[in-house]
Design an enzyme around this catalytic site. Sequence first.
Site: not given
Ligand SMILES: Cc1ncc(COP(=O)(O)O)c(C=O)c1O
Length: 394
Positions: A63, A189, A116, A214
């Site tokens: 961990r 992000d 998101y 992604k």
């Molecule tokens: C722009 C963005 N940030 C964060 C996330 C969250 O990531 P995760 O689905 O890997 O938890 C997503 C998920 O689609 C996303 O599109």
Amino acid sequence: MTSQTPEQAQQNQEKGAGFETRAIHAGYEPDPTTGAVIPPIFATSTYKQDGVGGLRGGYEYSRSANPTRTALEANIASLEQGERGFAFSSGLAAEHTLLKALCAPGDHVVIPDDAYGGTYRLFAQVEAPWGLAYTPAAVSDVDAVRAAIRPGQTKIVWVETPTNPLLNIGDIEALAAVAHDAGALLVVDNTFASPYLQQPLVLGADVVVHSTTKFCGGHSDVVGGALIVRDLDVADSVAFHQNSIGAVAGPFDAWLTLRGLRTLGVRMDRHCENAERVVEFLAAHPAVSQVLYPGLEEHPGHAVASRQMKRYGAIVSFRVTGGEQHALDTCGRTEVFTLAESLGGIESLIEHPGRMTHASVAGTELEVPGDLIRLSVGIETAEDLLADLDQALG
Ligand SMILES: Cc1ncc(COP(=O)(O)O)c(C=O)c1O
């Protein structure tokens, strides 16, 4: 395998190695015993100590640290040109850990008014009840972001750029200045752009967030998240919370993500080429009322995107002339584009944000239009993608 320390990865970067070279080499050296050029998957929870406290390379318990994860963390830190990287079990796990590391109950965060849906849900339904206040503001409007800041209380200005799903663009340099003037940090992000197209830390951001699920992973076969930081005090707090909360990337997941990162550059170039073809096709289609893509000259964020991004990415959103039912029917008719949530993999995906990825923001100020469709353009043969969209649009 020996994982590189963050200092070694940094030296690699300072030697001036190019992005693709770092994507392939940063983070590990071939195994000194066998010469294995690919890092092993260290499927171990614990490590033999040479006498109490006699750790080999600092490894104690997986961990806290695992060599496969260390390789990924050093690699992604190098790609984002940060001081340290941290890998998590998902993007949302990374986000939650960061908020715990940087904020306390009573603090305030400015968030995008187009984000998101899961990120919004995290703020609205998990962090707000804990005591973290938030205000949505348009990332494309620097004055609106400045106005949303509560002096003394705002700890983070949080942006996505491009945003999910409306592809709005935030000016990272300007937003960093606004955040820093208020004594806050800028968190970006960078999931949609990936480190190949945009490196927010170089533009003044303090922390980069990724859903590595992604483009970084790139093959729709692993869920993961990452944080990359430029400041070592922030790094210490993130490291403490990563270990204390424990939402870490497992070694198999770290290995898959690292494998994806090695080909990020070539994948992104092909993703962008195909996306440009799709945009051109949609813009001329009579059943399409609007195409949202920062590469279009008429996109309000085009000039900023051209400054801060290498290319404009592979996510294309568009609105159809026949309203929500037309959008739903189109999503149901594609054959090459797979109807599915997520994005950033080699295969093309189509989705209806209002009913799928952004269902959690229905009825809030982040609600998205019903006639909106989002595409994640993959790396298939472009002509097949265009023909599929043509038949699906009806
Ligand atoms: C722009 C963005 N940030 C964060 C996330 C969250 O990531 P995760 O689905 O890997 O938890 C997503 C998920 O689609 C996303 O599109």
